[in-house]
Design a protein around this motif. Structure first.
Motif, PDB file in Angstrom:
ATOM      1  N   SER B 162     -42.501  92.569 -32.527  1.00 35.50           N
ATOM      2  CA  SER B 162     -42.156  91.553 -31.725  1.00 35.50           C
ATOM      3  C   SER B 162     -42.968  91.841 -30.275  1.00 35.50           C
ATOM      4  CB  SER B 162     -40.696  91.607 -31.204  1.00 35.50           C
ATOM      5  OG  SER B 162     -40.174  92.723 -30.839  1.00 35.50           O
ATOM      6  N   GLY B 163     -42.736  91.002 -29.241  1.00 40.42           N
ATOM      7  CA  GLY B 163     -43.421  91.080 -28.079  1.00 40.42           C
ATOM      8  C   GLY B 163     -44.818  90.891 -28.202  1.00 40.42           C
ATOM      9  N   ILE B 164     -45.337  90.179 -29.124  1.00 43.21           N
ATOM     10  CA  ILE B 164     -46.654  90.008 -29.098  1.00 43.21           C
ATOM     11  C   ILE B 164     -46.915  89.007 -27.878  1.00 43.21           C
ATOM     12  CG2 ILE B 164     -48.412  88.787 -30.744  1.00 43.21           C
ATOM     13  CD1 ILE B 164     -46.776  89.724 -32.885  1.00 43.21           C
ATOM     14  N   TYR B 204     -54.088  94.744 -22.006  1.00 44.41           N
ATOM     15  CA  TYR B 204     -52.767  94.041 -21.560  1.00 44.41           C
ATOM     16  C   TYR B 204     -52.087  95.134 -20.773  1.00 44.41           C
ATOM     17  CZ  TYR B 204     -53.285  90.397 -24.805  1.00 44.41           C
ATOM     18  OH  TYR B 204     -53.473  89.182 -25.551  1.00 44.41           O
ATOM     19  N   GLY B 205     -52.832  96.567 -20.623  1.00 45.51           N
ATOM     20  CA  GLY B 205     -52.397  97.456 -19.809  1.00 45.51           C
ATOM     21  C   GLY B 205     -51.726  97.241 -18.378  1.00 45.51           C
ATOM     22  N   GLU B 206     -51.187  98.201 -17.829  1.00 50.35           N
ATOM     23  CA  GLU B 206     -50.612  97.837 -16.541  1.00 50.35           C
ATOM     24  C   GLU B 206     -51.892  97.515 -15.502  1.00 50.35           C
ATOM     25  OE1 GLU B 206     -48.048 100.555 -13.689  1.00 50.35           O
ATOM     26  OE2 GLU B 206     -47.393 100.802 -15.980  1.00 50.35           O
ATOM     27  N   GLY B 207     -51.404  96.553 -14.773  1.00 55.95           N
ATOM     28  CA  GLY B 207     -52.560  96.259 -13.720  1.00 55.95           C
ATOM     29  C   GLY B 207     -53.815  95.355 -14.205  1.00 55.95           C
ATOM     30  N   LYS B 208     -53.821  94.922 -15.515  1.00 59.02           N
ATOM     31  CA  LYS B 208     -54.916  94.233 -16.203  1.00 59.02           C
ATOM     32  C   LYS B 208     -54.516  92.890 -15.733  1.00 59.02           C
ATOM     33  CE  LYS B 208     -57.228  97.710 -17.588  1.00 59.02           C
ATOM     34  NZ  LYS B 208     -56.930  98.801 -18.225  1.00 59.02           N
ATOM     35  N   GLN B 209     -55.873  92.111 -15.427  1.00 62.65           N
ATOM     36  CA  GLN B 209     -55.790  90.752 -15.232  1.00 62.65           C
ATOM     37  C   GLN B 209     -56.018  90.097 -16.527  1.00 62.65           C
ATOM     38  OE1 GLN B 209     -54.779  90.303 -11.960  1.00 62.65           O
ATOM     39  NE2 GLN B 209     -54.184  88.087 -12.632  1.00 62.65           N
ATOM     40  N   ILE B 210     -54.999  89.104 -16.948  1.00 63.68           N
ATOM     41  CA  ILE B 210     -55.297  88.322 -18.115  1.00 63.68           C
ATOM     42  C   ILE B 210     -55.902  87.024 -17.782  1.00 63.68           C
ATOM     43  CG2 ILE B 210     -54.133  87.218 -20.347  1.00 63.68           C
ATOM     44  CD1 ILE B 210     -53.725  90.515 -20.130  1.00 63.68           C
ATOM     45  N   PRO B 211     -57.055  86.566 -18.363  1.00 66.30           N
ATOM     46  CA  PRO B 211     -57.532  85.245 -17.928  1.00 66.30           C
ATOM     47  C   PRO B 211     -56.785  84.133 -18.041  1.00 66.30           C
ATOM     48  CG  PRO B 211     -59.015  86.518 -19.381  1.00 66.30           C
ATOM     49  CD  PRO B 211     -57.646  87.191 -19.504  1.00 66.30           C
ATOM     50  N   ASP B 212     -56.804  83.247 -17.205  1.00 67.07           N
ATOM     51  CA  ASP B 212     -56.155  81.708 -17.241  1.00 67.07           C
ATOM     52  C   ASP B 212     -56.016  81.550 -18.670  1.00 67.07           C
ATOM     53  OD1 ASP B 212     -55.168  82.042 -14.905  1.00 67.07           O
ATOM     54  OD2 ASP B 212     -56.754  80.653 -13.725  1.00 67.07           O
ATOM     55  N   GLY B 213     -54.999  80.774 -18.989  1.00 67.25           N
ATOM     56  CA  GLY B 213     -54.898  79.875 -20.252  1.00 67.25           C
ATOM     57  C   GLY B 213     -54.625  81.003 -21.423  1.00 67.25           C
ATOM     58  N   GLU B 214     -54.790  82.175 -21.443  1.00 66.22           N
ATOM     59  CA  GLU B 214     -54.809  82.947 -22.470  1.00 66.22           C
ATOM     60  C   GLU B 214     -53.223  83.660 -22.680  1.00 66.22           C
ATOM     61  OE1 GLU B 214     -57.222  86.146 -23.659  1.00 66.22           O
ATOM     62  OE2 GLU B 214     -58.962  85.409 -22.659  1.00 66.22           O
ATOM     63  N   PRO B 215     -52.529  83.977 -23.632  1.00 64.15           N
ATOM     64  CA  PRO B 215     -51.262  84.143 -23.544  1.00 64.15           C
ATOM     65  C   PRO B 215     -50.888  85.624 -23.150  1.00 64.15           C
ATOM     66  CG  PRO B 215     -52.063  84.423 -25.819  1.00 64.15           C
ATOM     67  CD  PRO B 215     -53.114  83.629 -25.062  1.00 64.15           C
ATOM     68  N   THR B 216     -50.011  85.879 -22.381  1.00 61.67           N
ATOM     69  CA  THR B 216     -49.455  86.998 -21.895  1.00 61.67           C
ATOM     70  C   THR B 216     -48.355  87.775 -22.501  1.00 61.67           C
ATOM     71  OG1 THR B 216     -48.093  86.022 -20.154  1.00 61.67           O
ATOM     72  CG2 THR B 216     -50.168  86.415 -19.689  1.00 61.67           C
ATOM     73  N   LEU B 217     -48.252  88.867 -22.313  1.00 58.92           N
ATOM     74  CA  LEU B 217     -46.937  89.646 -22.961  1.00 58.92           C
ATOM     75  C   LEU B 217     -45.803  88.949 -22.455  1.00 58.92           C
ATOM     76  CD1 LEU B 217     -48.137  93.462 -22.709  1.00 58.92           C
ATOM     77  CD2 LEU B 217     -47.897  92.244 -24.546  1.00 58.92           C
ATOM     78  N   PRO B 218     -44.812  89.008 -23.111  1.00 53.64           N
ATOM     79  CA  PRO B 218     -43.279  88.538 -22.884  1.00 53.64           C
ATOM     80  C   PRO B 218     -42.758  89.452 -21.699  1.00 53.64           C
ATOM     81  CG  PRO B 218     -43.415  88.733 -25.142  1.00 53.64           C
ATOM     82  CD  PRO B 218     -44.651  89.406 -24.642  1.00 53.64           C
ATOM     83  N   GLU B 220     -40.131  91.715 -19.297  1.00 55.77           N
ATOM     84  CA  GLU B 220     -39.167  92.840 -19.832  1.00 55.77           C
ATOM     85  C   GLU B 220     -37.727  92.272 -20.356  1.00 55.77           C
ATOM     86  OE1 GLU B 220     -39.044  96.884 -17.839  1.00 55.77           O
ATOM     87  OE2 GLU B 220     -37.724  95.546 -17.052  1.00 55.77           O
ATOM     88  N   GLU B 221     -37.382  90.899 -19.654  1.00 54.14           N
ATOM     89  CA  GLU B 221     -36.228  90.238 -20.037  1.00 54.14           C
ATOM     90  C   GLU B 221     -36.385  89.770 -21.344  1.00 54.14           C
ATOM     91  OE1 GLU B 221     -33.624  90.878 -18.054  1.00 54.14           O
ATOM     92  OE2 GLU B 221     -32.431  89.683 -19.289  1.00 54.14           O
ATOM     93  N   THR B 222     -37.369  88.894 -21.539  1.00 55.78           N
ATOM     94  CA  THR B 222     -37.803  88.233 -22.681  1.00 55.78           C
ATOM     95  C   THR B 222     -37.628  89.465 -23.819  1.00 55.78           C
ATOM     96  OG1 THR B 222     -38.916  86.602 -21.473  1.00 55.78           O
ATOM     97  CG2 THR B 222     -39.223  86.513 -24.105  1.00 55.78           C
ATOM     98  N   ASP B 223     -38.460  90.300 -23.755  1.00 57.48           N
ATOM     99  CA  ASP B 223     -38.563  91.242 -24.549  1.00 57.48           C
ATOM    100  C   ASP B 223     -37.203  91.825 -25.279  1.00 57.48           C
ATOM    101  OD1 ASP B 223     -40.624  93.730 -25.628  1.00 57.48           O
ATOM    102  OD2 ASP B 223     -38.538  94.603 -25.210  1.00 57.48           O
ATOM    103  N   ARG B 224     -36.401  92.038 -24.185  1.00 54.21           N
ATOM    104  CA  ARG B 224     -35.008  92.351 -24.361  1.00 54.21           C
ATOM    105  C   ARG B 224     -34.202  91.373 -25.151  1.00 54.21           C
ATOM    106  NH1 ARG B 224     -34.857  97.279 -25.853  1.00 54.21           N
ATOM    107  NH2 ARG B 224     -37.299  96.533 -26.098  1.00 54.21           N
TER     108      ARG B 224
END
Lengths: 604, 385
Positions: B162-164, B204-218, B220-224
């Protein structure tokens, strides 16, 4: 050394705004006089402390004696006395100047006259020094030597027609400077037979020789065995050795006589006995009066310094004692904080001085420190007539016992190009500045005069000034006196508990704003805990601002099987180690640096 | 005879997944054979040293043990059974990647006495599988699933992540329901961990910028919420959560893994494998050539050995035992250490209970739901000075 012709001595210093090339020129002069080969030269001989080099400024005044073979065939002795380059050390600058007969004024050919240029020139003129201008950095593409010459003449009012146009960096025309020193800087005066009168302009502590006093002999002669008396402190000692300053070394000699600059050692254990500005005389044949201008320098800024590891308290005390041997302006006394444990309330000449001491403690003595927000000295007039000098906000008496309070105010001169005048005036306004006037020193540059409360400028005024003027504004100040002010103590409560080390005194008009910002800042500094943590700012029992650090939401390792256990344990240990580096206040863990957050409230 | 669990490491994969930091790599068939030869030589070397033990579980993990050929599997198990006294009813698990199973292999597993399979499905969505760097599709999984069921495997685990990136509570719920409809006996649902050195951490590590339009990590709240949703859905389908990430139908808990959390003796065999024997934790070398050289020369395979102090053992007892839903038993603590748990941890227990992170009964201590969400912070409290 006996029998040196006074007319062949020149005692001078170099004054300049920061980064205008003072130290580089000093290096070149030392190099050109042939005392050292290029190979021996460290890049900046006078700045021999590692820290100073990194900061690009000179902290402690020092001197060097060099021999110059002039074009007229004569040999001259130059005593180049270095001066500290920061407003925190104004008094030390003034004493160094008093040891000289003239000053070389270095002005950057591109930047022109700056606030410190002016401040330093005025100081030099106050000491009746002949000021000899030199235009530096003429190799820069943006150099405008003619404009700068005019500026020197217009703004400062000294003749700059003959000013050598040099590049200290490349060594271009540095010989012209040396020749002009002989012509423009007067030779010293003074009678070697008169009663001894010598000015202390610096002193350092050496663990083998004790205190080494740097002085300028104004009248008379001093030699080994002379019973000396420090006229202000009353300390006495017998001279063990006298000598002069080679580059980076002490060279003993027979005697120092009127007009000369050199050092004295005696078995003195503490620089407190040899205050800068004091007069050394012969105890058996004293001079009639001390030299003018001595004052005991007092700290202007105080803060609490605590060892991050409470067990290091004795180490911190030892380190402060050692630093104090060399730094008479540093003061400290033990204090206790509920949040931080045992530490010291330390007094400094200014924020830079504070930072330098802090860095030296951390670097040279390997101490991890927690420093509380700096505070100025407030005068608390109590209803019973007592006046309390308040250096630690925690000690503020109950408001009911306070008649009124006073805070220190400085006279500030800010030099700025015309486009930024508005922005800088806004800044001064925000900092409760009282506008005193403005004058244009040339078409596009003006000097703003303000009276500003010291507590408004000790935090981040200088940074704000630089950022609002894109680095163009320069600034200088001196203490004006105390003024009555509406001041309140702002307390910070974390998880409902008051954290004494975070309290500070603030003007009532800005208390809400400060309290709000402080809470916001702390919210970002305090990591999430196992539970929700309220952060509140309060004046007395009244809460004026609140933020909440939400409880930690997720900290879980999804997998932990046979191969993960050792690694997992290490992770937990690291986590625990991280907590150890924090301060426990009640149940809340606060990172050390949060205690400094009050310093950076205007960051953004 | 003393109880022992065996772990056998197969450090080969067809392709490394984007989130994986386990000791594994792809390798050509000849290399795999060399490794299996070394492994067998290592296994045979234990015959005398572990004569006093009987083996109650075997877990063949990786990497991807299912890359091994039927002959290799047979040879490894032959060596295991010849060298160790394996219980009749031992739990014997093999990890399977759905992209590597064939009918022939499945038959070989069955014949080797493997009675439990752990299939790394991770997601039922092919887009997510691609993103994770998995080599298989959901359809391929279904094919394997039918094969193992018809081969008679009645104890099968399915791994899910989970958390993909891009996952929502809804899409996760669909994944869970799709899988539970197949009725596996056991489910592991791992919240994605970003491990240093993996492509996922890079991206996806801390401080990494995900390009626009690409999925991001859920967040913390969603993860829980996803975590909570997992328990809710699986409970409805008859699964009980018995550990932070593990769910099973009645009687199907993984005995091997429970052994880790209860600090049973286990012997790790193969490259980089870890062991706990008595109070000694040790770990094999992780360089393949070095491993093979040492096996050949009959040299010690250990790279790191730690003798656990009583304090270490107490700490492990707590942070491993509390991973399980049933928690730890106070009498077990006393039996192991001769001190009551209150004597050692009284203050921490009281504090954690006050914060609502632990539930403390007369005989047992367990994490609350909230305690489970931040279990690392709770566990760190149990480290002694």
């Amino acid at each position: 050394m006996a029998g040196i012709d006074q007319s062949k001595i020149r005692n001078f210093c170099i004054i300049a705004h920061i980064d205008h090339g003072k130290s580089t020129l000093a290096d070149r002069i030392i190099e050109k006089t042939g005392l050292l080969t290029s190979r021996e030269m460290q890049s900046q001989v006078l700045d021999n402390m590692e820290l100073e080099r990194e900061r690009g400024i000179t902290i402690k005044a020092q001197a060097v004696r060099i021999v110059y073979q002039a074009k007229d065939g004569e040999e001259y002795i130059f005593n180049l006395i270095d001066t500290p380059g920061h407003v925190d050390f104004n008094y030390e600058v003034s004493r160094s100047l008093a040891a000289c007969d003239g000053a070389i004024l270095v002005v950057d050919a591109a930047q022109g006259v700056e606030a410190q240029t002016l401040a330093n020139v005025y100081l030099a003129l106050d000491h009746d020094l002949d000021v000899m201008p030199v235009i530096n950095k003429i190799d820069l593409p943006s150099a405008e030597p003619e404009r700068v010459k005019e500026e020197i003449e217009d703004v400062i009012g000294i003749d700059a027609e003959q000013a050598p146009l040099i590049s200290a960096k490349t060594g271009l025309h540095v010989e012209d400077v040396l020749e002009q020193i002989i012509r423009q800087i007067p030779a010293p005066k003074g009678d070697p037979e008169a009663p001894l009168q010598a000015l202390i302009f610096d002193s350092v502590y050496d663990s083998y020789r004790g205190v080494i006093v740097f002085c300028r002999i104004k009248e008379g002669t001093i030699r080994k065995g002379t019973p000396m008396l420090m006229m202000a402190t009353g300390a006495t000692a017998e001279v063990v050795e006298v000598g002069y300053f080679g580059a980076g070394q002490f060279i003993p000699c027979e005697e120092l006589s009127a007009g000369m600059v050199g050092y004295i050692t005696a078995s003195l254990k503490n620089v407190k006995d040899t205050r800068v500005g004091d007069t050394v005389t012969n105890a058996k044949r004293p001079c009639s009066a001390p030299l003018p201008g001595y004052k005991k320098v007092n700290p202007m800024v105080y803060c609490g310094m605590y060892p991050a590891d409470g067990a290091k308290y004795p180490d911190l005390r030892d380190a402060l004692e050692k630093l104090q041997l060399n730094d008479a302006a540093l003061q400290f006394e033990p204090e206790t904080s509920v949040a931080l444990g045992f530490g010291f309330r330390c007094g400094f000449l200014g924020l830079l001085h504070l930072e330098i001491v802090q860095e030296r403690l951390e670097r040279e003595y390997n101490l991890d420190l927690v420093t509380t927000a700096p505070s100025v000295i407030y005068k608390v007039h109590k209803t019973n007539g007592e006046v309390l000098d308040l250096t630690n906000p925690t000690n503020l008496p109950d408001p009911a016992e306070i008649e009124y309070m006073e805070e220190p105010v400085v006279k500030a001169e800010i030099m700025v190009t015309s486009e930024f005048i508005g922005a800088i005036m806004d800044l001064c306004q925000e900092r409760r500045g009282a506008y005193q006037g403005m004058e244009y020193i040339e078409e596009k540059r003006a000097v703003l005069h303000y009276h500003l409360p010291l507590n408004e400028i000790i935090y981040d005024f200088f940074d704000a000034l630089k950022s609002r003027s894109r680095g163009y504004a320069s600034f200088d100040y001196e203490l004006l006196g105390y003024e009555q002010s509406e001041l309140v103590k702002l307390d910070i409560l974390i998880n409902k508990e008051e954290v004494d080390a975070l309290s500070f005194i603030v003007h009532s008009g800005t208390a809400y704003e400060r309290g709000r910002k402080m809470c916001e800042k702390l919210k970002t500094e305090i990591p999430r805990q196992l539970f929700e943590v309220p952060i509140q700012a309060a004046i007395g029992s009244k809460i004026i601002a609140r933020e909440t650090v939400k409880a930690m939401r997720k900290d879980v390792l999804a997998k932990c099987y046979g191969g993960d256990i050792s690694r997992k344990k290490k992770l937990l240990e690291k986590q625990k180690e991280g907590k150890k580096r924090m301060r426990q206040v009640g149940n809340v863990e606060i990172p050390q640096k949060a205690f400094m957050s009050v310093l950076k409230l205007d960051e953004n | 005879m003393k109880e022992l669990e065996l772990y056998v490491h197969i450090p080969f994969c067809v392709q490394k997944c984007a989130y994986c930091d386990f000791l594994s790599a792809s390798a050509e068939p000849s290399k795999r054979q060399d490794y299996v030869d070394a492994l067998i030589r290592e296994i045979r070397g234990y015959r005398q040293a572990y004569a006093a033990y009987h083996v109650r579980t075997i877990f063949v993990g990786g990497g991807t043990p299912s890359v091994l050929t039927p002959e290799q599997i047979r040879a490894v198990f032959c060596a295991l059974r010849e060298s160790f006294c394996v219980d009749q009813e031992a739990e014997v698990t093999l990890e399977v990647n759905p992209g590597t199973g064939t009918r022939e292999k499945i038959q070989a597993w069955k014949e080797a006495g493997i009675n439990r399979l752990s299939i790394g499905l991770q997601s039922v969505r092919d887009t997510e599988l691609r993103m994770l760097g998995r080599i298989h599709t959901y359809r391929q999984f279904l094919e394997i699933w039918d094969e193992v069921r018809s081969a008679g495997f009645r104890n099968v685990n399915v791994d899910l992540i989970s958390g993909i990136p891009g996952q929502t509570i809804k899409s996760w719920g669909q994944t869970l329901e799709t899988v539970t409809n197949l009725q596996p006996e056991h489910l592991s649902a791992y919240s994605l961990m970003l491990e240093k050195g993996t492509p996922f951490h890079e991206k996806y590590g801390e401080g990494k910028q995900i390009p626009d339009g690409e999925p991001t990590l859920p967040d913390e709240e969603t993860d829980r919420l996803i975590y909570e949703e997992t328990e809710r859905i699986l409970r409805a389908y008859g699964y009980t959560r018995y550990e932070i990430s593990n769910y099973a139908k009645e009687g199907y808990q993984c005995r091997h893994n429970v052994g880790y959390w209860k600090r049973k003796d286990y012997l790790g065999i193969g490259l980089g494998a870890s062991s706990l024997i008595g109070n000694r934790r040790f770990c094999h070398v992780s360089d393949l050539r070095e491993y093979q050289k040492r096996v050949k020369n009959r040299r010690d395979l250990c790279e790191e050995t730690t003798l656990l102090s009583v304090k270490d053992e107490m700490e492990e007892f707590m942070f491993l035992g509390l991973r399980m839903t049933e928690g730890i038993k106070k009498p077990d603590f006393y039996r192991a250490f001769g001190r009551t748990i209150e004597q050692i941890y009284g203050e921490v227990l009281a504090r954690m209970e006050r914060y609502g992170l632990l539930e403390i009964g007369d005989r047992e201590v367990r994490l609350t739901d909230r305690g489970r969400d931040i279990s690392n912070a709770v566990f760190a409290e149990f480290l002694l000075e």
